[in-house]
Design an enzyme around this catalytic site. Structure first.
Site, PDB file in Angstrom:
ATOM      1  CB  SER A  57      -0.913  -0.008   1.225  1.00  0.00           C
ATOM      2  OG  SER A  57      -1.770  -1.127   1.206  1.00  0.00           O
ATOM      3  CG  HIS A 221       8.872   0.826  -2.489  1.00  0.00           C
ATOM      4  ND1 HIS A 221       9.264   0.390  -3.735  1.00  0.00           N
ATOM      5  CD2 HIS A 221       7.677   0.220  -2.231  1.00  0.00           C
ATOM      6  CE1 HIS A 221       8.356  -0.446  -4.214  1.00  0.00           C
ATOM      7  NE2 HIS A 221       7.381  -0.564  -3.322  1.00  0.00           N
ATOM      8  CB  THR A 494     -15.174  46.298   2.370  1.00  0.00           C
ATOM      9  OG1 THR A 494     -16.375  47.001   1.989  1.00  0.00           O
ATOM     10  CG2 THR A 494     -15.549  45.000   3.077  1.00  0.00           C
ATOM     11  N   PRO A 557      -7.479  48.761   4.840  1.00  0.00           N
ATOM     12  CG  PRO A 557      -6.177  46.985   4.095  1.00  0.00           C
ATOM     13  CD  PRO A 557      -7.078  47.391   5.208  1.00  0.00           C
TER      14      PRO A 557
END
Length: 578
Positions: A57, A221, A494, A557
């Site tokens: 696996s 592996h 915002t 900002p």
């Protein structure tokens, strides 16, 4: 230190992973008492050759992802990077034999443990009278001189699953399938490269690389490769890989030359981003085509991984039309990609951009003066934004990713470059439309999109008139578009807060006899006050909405930038005595 993994237990991770795949795929079943997955329609395969594969696996989606009609009949999975048990392999062989299949072909990657365990299970099954053949796939092109163990089995094994599956589905016999896939395997090569190692659950990384090193020719592996190379561009790495794979002095090379037709496989070793994978794929296609190699098919994705290894392997398989038909044959295997059955090479990869609508010709009567005034306004706005870059970035670091100033500076520089190309349009509608396209292309981020929306919408009322009521309507239209698509509202902390405050003051422009500067001055002051007030607001939109309000003690900002833009416009208009 061992790496973090999302597991229930180290000992049970292979069982859990296979069980998860089966649970989500009704076409698969587990074989009771074994780490084996089989087609759930196994009993319908009477008279057909069964195909079994597998290994350790950790290579997902290999191999269980390739179970299905037109590919594998079943898979035997070992623990992570460990060959499966002989008893489970034998149980799988018995299961498919008892379902009435016409013999079994074991497709095995060339690793000692896999060869031994699958080989022993085959011998036992044959002793029971079950017809079983075995092909050992070694497609590794890393070694210049072959060692006794031979070439390792890598991602090319998946192509063998596909070819064998198509042959089995077509009713070809066991002996013929074995013969044909053995021949196909000899015309194939794979080479991998990795940025770092992987780690088996519960263990440390298998090898270490310096920050400026890559591992070339590694296996699946976590074992080290044939050599280490210095970091380079994706194009350079791909060219090096293909040079190594196609070099005739390399005994494990693929005999690909100008005029050859190949299937290209670009395989993610587990931890590479899709962005990087696309870059590698593009480089591989370009490099091969420049060398005169025809790419008949290109498969890009994760086919055989090494856990989370951030690397990629390239596989080349020489093909002719009969072999391509087998590659193209239908399959229900979940991990096999939906590949177009047309050649990659020779296809047109772009189309002409759409033509832009013709603009109405500008009136030249007052164009010169108006255009110069527009240019002065834009220059002042750009100078203002460039001067605020660091301040805006500092504000943004508390609430976002710290690039608000950079984003606005990028827009300012784009406008400056645009102004160098010639005078801006004197028509306000055309000017705002041009600026919208420019910012959408050059500014980037959500700010670019919001400014683009605002300017596009604001330009519409100015097409018919350019008096003060029209400018007020333009502001209304821009704000409406920002709210519609940005989902922000006044008070959400915002850039909209500044613009909204200004817009409320500019409503007075719609009154007969309205004073331009008196109202605009009030609008700018309101925008600046609104920007300052955002530091006391709780963010309701944008990145800042994900951050605790306790940490937001500075103004937004975007709101500061919007207010500064309005201030710059006012100052230029006042200096010009408009």
């Amino acid at each position: 230190m061992t790496s973090k993994k999302l597991l229930n237990s180290v000992a049970g991770c292979a069982d859990d992973a296979l069980a998860g795949l089966v649970a989500c795929n009704p076409s698969l079943q587990l074989l009771q008492g074994h780490r084996v997955a089989l087609r759930s329609d196994l009993d319908s395969l009477k008279g057909q050759v069964a195909l079994l594969s597998g290994g350790g696996s950790g290579h997902e989606p290999a191999h269980a992802g390739f179970i299905g009609k037109g590919m594998l009949t079943g898979v035997i999975a070992g623990a992570v990077f460990t060959s499966p048990a002989v008893g489970s392999i034998l149980a799988a062989i018995r299961a498919v034999a008892q379902a009435g299949t016409a013999g079994t072909l074991l497709i095995v990657k060339n690793y000692t443990g896999d060869r031994l365990n699958f080989g022993l299970a085959r011998e036992q099954a044959q002793a029971e009278g079950i017809p079983v053949e075995m092909v050992v796939i070694g497609d590794d092109s890393a070694f210049n001189v072959l060692k006794k163990a031979g070439r390792r089995g890598l991602c090319g094994t998946v192509l063998i699953h596909k070819v064998a599956g198509a042959l089995a589905e077509a009713g070809v016999g066991l002996e013929e399938i074995t013969k044909r896939v053995s021949a196909v395997a000899k015309a194939m090569g794979t080479l991998g490269v990795s940025l770092s190692s992987c780690s088996v659950p519960g263990s440390r990384p298998t090898f270490e690389l310096s920050a400026d090193e890559l591992e070339l020719g590694l296996g699946i592996h976590g074992e080290a490769g044939v050599r280490r190379i210095k970091m380079a561009t994706a194009d350079e790495i791909v060219a090096l890989m293909l040079d190594h794979m196609m070099n005739p002095s390399n005994t494990s090379h693929v005999p690909v030359r100008s005029g050859s037709s190949v299937v290209l496989m670009v395989n993610n070793l587990g931890g590479l981003s899709f962005l990087e994978l696309g870059i590698i794929a593009h480089a591989a296609v370009r490099t091969l085509e420049v060398r005169g190699v025809k790419i008949a098919r290109a498969l890009v994705g994760t086919f055989m991984s090494a856990l989370e290894m951030p690397g990629v392997s390239l596989t080349l398989l020489l093909v002719d039309e009969p072999l391509l038909k087998l590659i193209d044959a239908e399959t229900t295997a979940s991990a096999w990609p939906n590949v177009a059955k047309v050649s990659v090479t020779g296809r047109k990869r772009s189309r002409a951009a759409p033509t832009e609508p013709l603009e109405a010709p500008e009136s030249t009567a007052a164009g010169g003066l108006a255009s110069k005034r527009m240019a002065l306004v834009l220059e002042q706005v750009c100078t203002t934004l460039l001067g605020l870059e660091e301040h805006l970035n500092a504000l943004d670091r508390a609430a976002g990713d710290g690039d608000c100033g950079t984003t606005h500076s990028r827009a300012a520089r784009a406008i400056q470059e645009w102004l160098k190309e010639g005078p801006p349009p004197a028509s306000p509608a055309q000017l705002l439309s041009k600026l919208s396209l420019l910012l959408l292309e050059k500014m980037g981020g959500s700010s670019g999109a919001l400014y683009g929306l605002f300017l596009t919408a604001a330009a519409q009322p100015l097409k018919a008139k350019t008096d003060l009521p029209a400018w007020s309507a333009a502001m209304d239209a821009g704000l409406e578009a920002m709210q519609k698509y940005g989902k922000a509202a006044p008070g959400d902390r915002t850039m909209l807060d500044s613009l909204w405050a200004a817009g409320q003051e500019l409503q007075a422009w719609k009154n007969p006899g309205a004073d331009l500067f008196q109202i605009l001055t009030k609008a700018v002051k309101s925008a600046e006050a609104a920007a300052e007030a955002t530091k006391n607001m709780e963010a309701g939109a944008g990145r800042a909405s994900y951050i605790s309000s306790a940490r937001l003690d500075q103004p937004d900002p975007g709101a500061v930038a919007a207010a500064a833009i309005l201030r710059a416009i006012l100052e230029v208009l006042q200096s010009q005595g408009v």
